[in-house]
Write an enzyme that holds these catalytic residues in place. Structure first.
Site, short mmCIF file in Angstrom:
data_model
loop_
_atom_site.label_atom_id
_atom_site.label_comp_id
_atom_site.label_asym_id
_atom_site.label_seq_id
_atom_site.Cartn_x
_atom_site.Cartn_y
_atom_site.Cartn_z
N ASP A 278 5.61 5.30 4.76
CA ASP A 278 6.67 4.47 5.35
C ASP A 278 6.90 3.18 4.58
O ASP A 278 7.84 2.43 4.87
CB ASP A 278 6.38 4.17 6.83
CG ASP A 278 5.02 3.51 7.07
OD1 ASP A 278 4.02 3.97 6.49
OD2 ASP A 278 4.97 2.53 7.84
N HIS A 279 6.09 2.92 3.56
CA HIS A 279 6.24 1.68 2.79
C HIS A 279 6.81 1.87 1.40
O HIS A 279 7.11 0.91 0.72
CB HIS A 279 4.91 0.94 2.70
CG HIS A 279 4.49 0.36 4.01
ND1 HIS A 279 4.54 -0.99 4.29
CD2 HIS A 279 4.04 0.96 5.15
CE1 HIS A 279 4.13 -1.20 5.52
NE2 HIS A 279 3.83 -0.03 6.08
N HIS B 146 6.59 -5.17 11.68
CA HIS B 146 5.94 -3.86 11.68
C HIS B 146 5.58 -3.46 13.12
O HIS B 146 4.42 -3.20 13.46
CB HIS B 146 4.69 -3.90 10.79
CG HIS B 146 4.18 -2.56 10.37
ND1 HIS B 146 3.25 -1.87 11.10
CD2 HIS B 146 4.46 -1.76 9.31
CE1 HIS B 146 2.97 -0.71 10.50
NE2 HIS B 146 3.70 -0.64 9.41
N HIS C 83 -7.02 -2.31 5.53
CA HIS C 83 -6.23 -1.22 6.11
C HIS C 83 -6.94 0.11 5.85
O HIS C 83 -8.03 0.12 5.28
CB HIS C 83 -4.83 -1.28 5.49
CG HIS C 83 -3.78 -0.51 6.23
ND1 HIS C 83 -3.69 -0.48 7.60
CD2 HIS C 83 -2.76 0.26 5.78
CE1 HIS C 83 -2.66 0.29 7.95
NE2 HIS C 83 -2.09 0.75 6.87
N HIS D 69 0.87 -1.18 0.00
CA HIS D 69 0.00 0.00 0.00
C HIS D 69 0.90 1.23 0.00
O HIS D 69 2.13 1.10 0.07
CB HIS D 69 -0.95 -0.01 1.20
CG HIS D 69 -0.27 0.12 2.54
ND1 HIS D 69 0.64 -0.80 3.01
CD2 HIS D 69 -0.38 1.06 3.52
CE1 HIS D 69 1.05 -0.43 4.21
NE2 HIS D 69 0.46 0.69 4.54
N HIS E 290 1.12 4.02 2.13
CA HIS E 290 1.51 4.87 3.25
C HIS E 290 3.00 5.14 3.06
O HIS E 290 3.76 4.26 2.63
CB HIS E 290 1.22 4.19 4.59
CG HIS E 290 -0.23 4.33 4.99
ND1 HIS E 290 -0.89 3.39 5.73
CD2 HIS E 290 -1.11 5.32 4.73
CE1 HIS E 290 -2.15 3.80 5.92
NE2 HIS E 290 -2.30 4.97 5.32
ZN ZN Z 1 3.05 0.73 7.87
ZN ZN Z 2 -0.09 1.50 6.53
#
Ligand code: ZN
Ligand code: ZN
Length: 304
Positions: free
Chosen positions: A64-65, A266, A137, A60, A62
């Site tokens: 941080d990914h 995570h 999510h 996904h 976000h």
């Molecule tokens: Zn995350």
């Molecule tokens: Zn996320």
């Protein structure tokens, strides 16, 4: 070979010991990344995964990914990469990754092919498929299941010989599962000389998600499940609000799926070093091999 190297195991923010999300998956000749958080390329150097990435699979978008892909692609370009790179992810992969390709003033010197993927789609790779499955999510999200092709069953030449099969093309046909007729008119079935197909390995990465059906189905009989384990029981409410999982919930998913092994990742920064509680709580649900991932941890998944 099927080897996972954890490049980042922290949720949302990096810590001294844990980088943002990133996982390298080396399978025979191919190297995949699942997510590519900020700092991933340095982790790849540190843990010696190599830079010859064939494809990146995002769970996904976000920040941080995926922010790490911006710098990583620039590095690949400077290193003179020529082969195209395939990147896969849920919506809005095209919009976000397209912007990423044109970040900075230098053009990339190799082609990046962006693929927007819906749950249920299977991406064909060399000897395996990467299957996207639905997760739950705060933003469109996917989990990824690496599903190896079945391996042909073992061929027994001594049995073929005993049945009077002449060496040559008929051997090949039998090995490939075809029944044959011998020159003297007798029929020989493939299954008389070849053992049944052997299943391939299955490795499932949940990405960020609440515990959900999609992951349970995808991880059914998996050799390894890597699951979101951001929180402990003490923060159940927060897990629900932010749409992550607790360690106990990850354990429940692994148990319901009958997964062979569970790795929790995570982690919220508060469990950075004090992750014993996560193991304890997941253990209440899942009796199999269970670990909390650490940056640099590698796992070889053996053939069944
Ligand atoms: Zn995350
Ligand atoms: Zn996320």
């Amino acid at each position: 070979m099927l080897r996972l190297t954890f490049l980042g195991t922290s949720a949302a923010q990096p810590t001294i010991g844990r980088n943002l999300s990133g996982l390298a998956v080396r399978r025979d000749r191919e190297l995949f990344l699942v997510d590519c958080g900020e700092g991933t390329q340095r982790q790849m150097i540190r843990y010696g995964t190599g830079f010859d990435v064939d494809a990146i699979f995002f769970t996904h978008f976000h920040a941080d990914h995926y922010l790490g892909a911006i710098g990583f692609l620039r590095t690949l370009s400077m290193l003179g990469r020529a082969p195209p790179l395939d990147v896969y992810g849920p919506k809005p992969a095209r919009r976000l990754l397209d912007v990423m390709l044109f970040t900075g003033t230098e053009r990339l010197d190799f082609e990046v092919r962006i693929h927007e993927v819906a749950p249920g789609e299977a991406i064909r790779r060399d000897g395996c498929a990467m299957v996207a499955f639905e997760t739950d999510h705060r933003t469109p999200s996917l989990g990824w299941a690496l599903v190896e092709d079945e391996r042909p069953g073992r061929f027994h030449p001594e049995r073929a010989e005993a049945l009077g099969v002449p060496k040559g093309p008929l051997y090949g046909a039998l090995q490939h599962g075809r029944d044959v007729t011998l020159p003297d008119g007798r029929a020989v079935r493939s299954d008389e000389v070849v053992e049944p197909h052997r299943r391939g390995r299955r490795v499932v990465v949940s990405g960020d998600t609440r515990p959900c059906r999609g992951t349970v189905e995808a991880a059914r009989g998996a050799d390894l499940l890597v699951h979101d384990s951001t929180f402990s029981d003490a923060e159940q409410e927060r897990a629900e609000e932010t749409m992550h999982s607790t360690a106990r919930e990850a354990g429940r998913v692994a148990r319901e799926a009958g997964a062979g092994r569970l790795v929790l990742t995570h982690l919220s920064t508060r469990y950075d070093r004090e992750f014993g509680i996560l193991v304890e709580e997941a253990r209440k649900e899942f009796a199999g091999p269970l670990d909390v991932a650490a940056d640099g941890m590698t796992i070889e998944v053996p053939l069944p």
